[in-house]
Design an enzyme around this catalytic site. Sequence first.
Site, PDB file in Angstrom:
ATOM      1  CG  ASP A  89      -2.036   1.023   1.128  1.00 14.50           C
ATOM      2  OD1 ASP A  89      -2.393   1.403  -0.006  1.00 14.50           O
ATOM      3  OD2 ASP A  89      -2.559   1.433   2.180  1.00 14.50           O
ATOM      4  CE1 TYR A 127      -0.519   8.817   4.221  1.00 16.34           C
ATOM      5  CE2 TYR A 127       1.660   9.814   4.104  1.00 16.34           C
ATOM      6  CZ  TYR A 127       0.394   9.760   4.658  1.00 16.34           C
ATOM      7  OH  TYR A 127       0.046  10.643   5.646  1.00 16.34           O
ATOM      8  CG  HIS A 187      -4.445  10.691   2.439  1.00 13.68           C
ATOM      9  ND1 HIS A 187      -5.478  10.634   3.346  1.00 13.68           N
ATOM     10  CD2 HIS A 187      -3.541   9.744   2.837  1.00 13.68           C
ATOM     11  CE1 HIS A 187      -5.217   9.695   4.253  1.00 13.68           C
ATOM     12  NE2 HIS A 187      -4.048   9.144   3.966  1.00 13.68           N
ATOM     13  CE1 TYR A 224       1.345   6.915  14.785  1.00 18.27           C
ATOM     14  CE2 TYR A 224       2.824   6.826  12.906  1.00 18.27           C
ATOM     15  CZ  TYR A 224       2.217   7.537  13.907  1.00 18.27           C
ATOM     16  OH  TYR A 224       2.474   8.865  14.045  1.00 18.27           O
ATOM     17  CB  THR A 255      -6.223   7.706   1.521  1.00 19.03           C
ATOM     18  OG1 THR A 255      -6.083   6.680   2.485  1.00 19.03           O
ATOM     19  CG2 THR A 255      -7.591   8.351   1.634  1.00 19.03           C
TER      20      THR A 255
HETATM   21 MN    MN Z   1      -4.223   2.843   2.788  1.00 18.15          MN
END
Ligand code: MN
Length: 423
Positions: free
Chosen positions: A134, A136, A141, A252, A357
């Site tokens: 994934d 970024y 975003h 995280y 996103t």
């Molecule tokens: Mn994501």
Amino acid sequence: MIKANDPTLRSWIDVQPTSDFPIQNLPFGIFKTQSSSPRIGVAIGDQVLDLAILNKLGFLDKFKIDNSVFTNQYLNDFISLGKSTTNTIREHLSHLLDINTPDLRDNKEARARLFQSISNVQMQMPVRVGDYTDFYSSIDHATNVGTMFRDPNNALLPNWKHLPVGYHGRASSIIISGTDFHRPKGQTKPNETDPPVFGPCRLLDFELETAFIIGKETKLGESVSTANAKEHIFGMVLFNDWSARDIQTWEYVPLGPFLAKNFASTISPWVVTMDALEPFRVKGYKQEPKVLPYLEYSGENNIDINLDVYIHPDKNEENLVSHSNYKFMYWTMEQQLAHHTSNGCNINVGDMMASGTISGPNPDSYGSMLELSWRGTKPLKMKDGSERKFINDNDTVIMRGYCEKGGVRIGFGEAKGKVLPAI
Ligand code: MN
């Protein structure tokens, strides 16, 4: 122009103007019916064309493909035939479905065996996903998140404009649209002073994303250049990277996303080929500072894909909560793939690489509840009078995507999932 993309093409199958699947699309997926095992299908209008039967009846004879490629629970073997073959098959299907081609049009007996109504089939995971990454890569975003949690004046971290930031996700919990799941449980720290607690996530969110599917493997040690990246990308799906914000906040540091992400990610079932998306290419962001040479690219590498998110509360109407677009991506797929392989990391057919996103510049184009409700400070009003800061139990989140130009609409269908109460 690719022949199958000609906007003047019409099919002998009736396709409504609002359909996601005109003859110019022809996306691939895996379907089954009550009486048939999983196999490859192609969507056209509200019908699914069964490629296993098409091959069996001899309409794909010139490709000399073993029928096990089509009577398969995944597209991986089909994709592995290579883009030159799969693109030619798409061209051939376009020809067979063309209003001027009599072969199937005038063969009632074959037609009865070849087509299923889309409403009568059950769509399956299209690919066996080996690895999932994934990214970024939406600047709006990343800026919104940095503004909320760090410093509005230095929203982007120093690396952000120099490389497409990403993390390795988990493939096992990628699920097909229509699969319901239970609200995840996990460890959170509700406030600064008290110790952490374990329980149902309180801040469940969606992330509006797309994912591209790897169509050609590389060997360990090889790198893919931005110029060659297209050769390795088969197609795209919609991707909802469900996120547990309260779990994420606590867990995280310092290694990044973990249990806040890997409980479920919902994808749309039809893989739209890169060929079908080609007419919708647009210019990408002007990237400043200038990127390193291995990330430079030329040409139009973004794609104009409308992306909508709906929240559908139980037993009520659905509500449009975001209207974004894939063209808002700062880093392109080609750059993501070049970066991903720049260290020699090998990729395999069926690997999935999600965009991150996708938020646009306007508040109604933000791609997560975190941003839409601005950390819960601006609740969204639903038509039934209720409010949402995040996603409630029994809410269904639906993502839809489509390109539209010159009277042609190339759609993705839906990525839809319902949140059941925690177990
Ligand atoms: Mn994501």
